[in-house]
Motif scaffolding. Structure first.
Motif, PDB file in Angstrom:
ATOM      1  N   GLU A 118       0.801  -1.235   0.000  1.00  0.00           N
ATOM      2  CA  GLU A 118       0.000   0.000   0.000  1.00  0.00           C
ATOM      3  C   GLU A 118       0.832   1.282   0.000  1.00  0.00           C
ATOM      4  O   GLU A 118       0.537   2.231   0.707  1.00  0.00           O
ATOM      5  CB  GLU A 118      -0.939   0.000   1.209  1.00  0.00           C
ATOM      6  CG  GLU A 118      -1.979  -1.082   1.140  1.00  0.00           C
ATOM      7  CD  GLU A 118      -2.988  -1.007   2.274  1.00  0.00           C
ATOM      8  OE1 GLU A 118      -2.854  -0.145   3.179  1.00  0.00           O
ATOM      9  OE2 GLU A 118      -3.941  -1.804   2.232  1.00  0.00           O
ATOM     10  N   ASP A 119       1.886   1.323  -0.775  1.00  0.00           N
ATOM     11  CA  ASP A 119       2.750   2.500  -0.870  1.00  0.00           C
ATOM     12  C   ASP A 119       3.226   2.952   0.516  1.00  0.00           C
ATOM     13  O   ASP A 119       3.513   4.113   0.746  1.00  0.00           O
ATOM     14  CB  ASP A 119       2.042   3.660  -1.597  1.00  0.00           C
ATOM     15  CG  ASP A 119       3.015   4.743  -2.023  1.00  0.00           C
ATOM     16  OD1 ASP A 119       4.147   4.407  -2.415  1.00  0.00           O
ATOM     17  OD2 ASP A 119       2.655   5.937  -1.937  1.00  0.00           O
ATOM     18  N   GLU A 175      10.067   1.519   5.676  1.00  0.00           N
ATOM     19  CA  GLU A 175       8.912   2.419   5.609  1.00  0.00           C
ATOM     20  C   GLU A 175       9.185   3.447   4.512  1.00  0.00           C
ATOM     21  O   GLU A 175      10.229   4.090   4.493  1.00  0.00           O
ATOM     22  CB  GLU A 175       8.703   3.094   6.951  1.00  0.00           C
ATOM     23  CG  GLU A 175       7.396   3.865   7.037  1.00  0.00           C
ATOM     24  CD  GLU A 175       7.114   4.385   8.445  1.00  0.00           C
ATOM     25  OE1 GLU A 175       6.060   5.012   8.621  1.00  0.00           O
ATOM     26  OE2 GLU A 175       7.936   4.169   9.350  1.00  0.00           O
ATOM     27  N   LEU A 176       8.235   3.601   3.590  1.00  0.00           N
ATOM     28  CA  LEU A 176       8.456   4.482   2.434  1.00  0.00           C
ATOM     29  C   LEU A 176       8.286   5.963   2.759  1.00  0.00           C
ATOM     30  O   LEU A 176       8.919   6.800   2.139  1.00  0.00           O
ATOM     31  CB  LEU A 176       7.530   4.074   1.288  1.00  0.00           C
ATOM     32  CG  LEU A 176       7.818   2.698   0.698  1.00  0.00           C
ATOM     33  CD1 LEU A 176       6.779   2.339  -0.342  1.00  0.00           C
ATOM     34  CD2 LEU A 176       9.237   2.659   0.112  1.00  0.00           C
ATOM     35  N   HIS A 177       7.427   6.272   3.716  1.00  0.00           N
ATOM     36  CA  HIS A 177       7.172   7.669   4.066  1.00  0.00           C
ATOM     37  C   HIS A 177       7.279   7.822   5.573  1.00  0.00           C
ATOM     38  O   HIS A 177       6.257   8.044   6.249  1.00  0.00           O
ATOM     39  CB  HIS A 177       5.785   8.111   3.579  1.00  0.00           C
ATOM     40  CG  HIS A 177       5.550   7.803   2.132  1.00  0.00           C
ATOM     41  ND1 HIS A 177       6.181   8.467   1.109  1.00  0.00           N
ATOM     42  CD2 HIS A 177       4.786   6.843   1.546  1.00  0.00           C
ATOM     43  CE1 HIS A 177       5.788   7.955  -0.053  1.00  0.00           C
ATOM     44  NE2 HIS A 177       4.948   6.955   0.188  1.00  0.00           N
TER      45      HIS A 177
END
Length: 146
Positions: free
Chosen positions: A120-121, A141-143
């Protein structure tokens, strides 16, 4: 009653190889010992219990991994677990650079079971089979929150 997770213990075939892998990923060795005696037999439930142990900790100080290599009784080799088997499943680590963590794992001969997925991005993550067949999840973690 207060409960806090202290550590996850994993029996390994070669403690030196396992320590090398996990320290390369960034864990720190807190201590090492060889443990045996009546108290160990009683606590663990094995007569003649004799193991080499190492306690490792994540750099943030919140997670600990206890590795142990049996001297006696002889370690029992089992087929490596599959992700869908009941029981102890995996050990998971949050990393700030998944590609770097995968390069580190590859230096030890460990690679993703299938590849890297994106949830989920939110996370890039993968499972790999590490020392002694341990399933290790690495997740970035992407963000991340500032």
């Amino acid at each position: 009653m207060t409960v806090r997770l202290d550590n996850v213990g994993i029996a390994v075939r070669d403690i030196e190889a396992a320590i090398a892998f996990f320290t390369d990923l960034g864990l720190n060795v807190l201590g090492r010992d060889t443990v045996s005696g009546e108290w160990a037999d009683t606590a663990v439930g094995l007569d003649g219990n004799h193991v080499k142990i190492a306690m490792l900790q994540t750099p943030d100080g919140h997670g600990r991994l206890e590795l142990f290599e049996y001297i006696h009784p002889e370690a029992i080799e089992m087929s490596p677990t599959l992700p869908n088997e009941i029981g102890m499943h995996r050990v998971a680590f949050a990393v700030d650079d998944l590609d770097d963590a995968l390069r580190t794992a590859a230096k030890h001969g460990y690679h993703p079971l299938r590849g890297v997925g994106t949830y989920e991005d939110t996370y890039r993550l993968t499972y790999l089979r590490g020392p002694s067949g341990i399933i290790v999840m690495l997740a970035q973690e992407l963000h991340p929150a500032p």
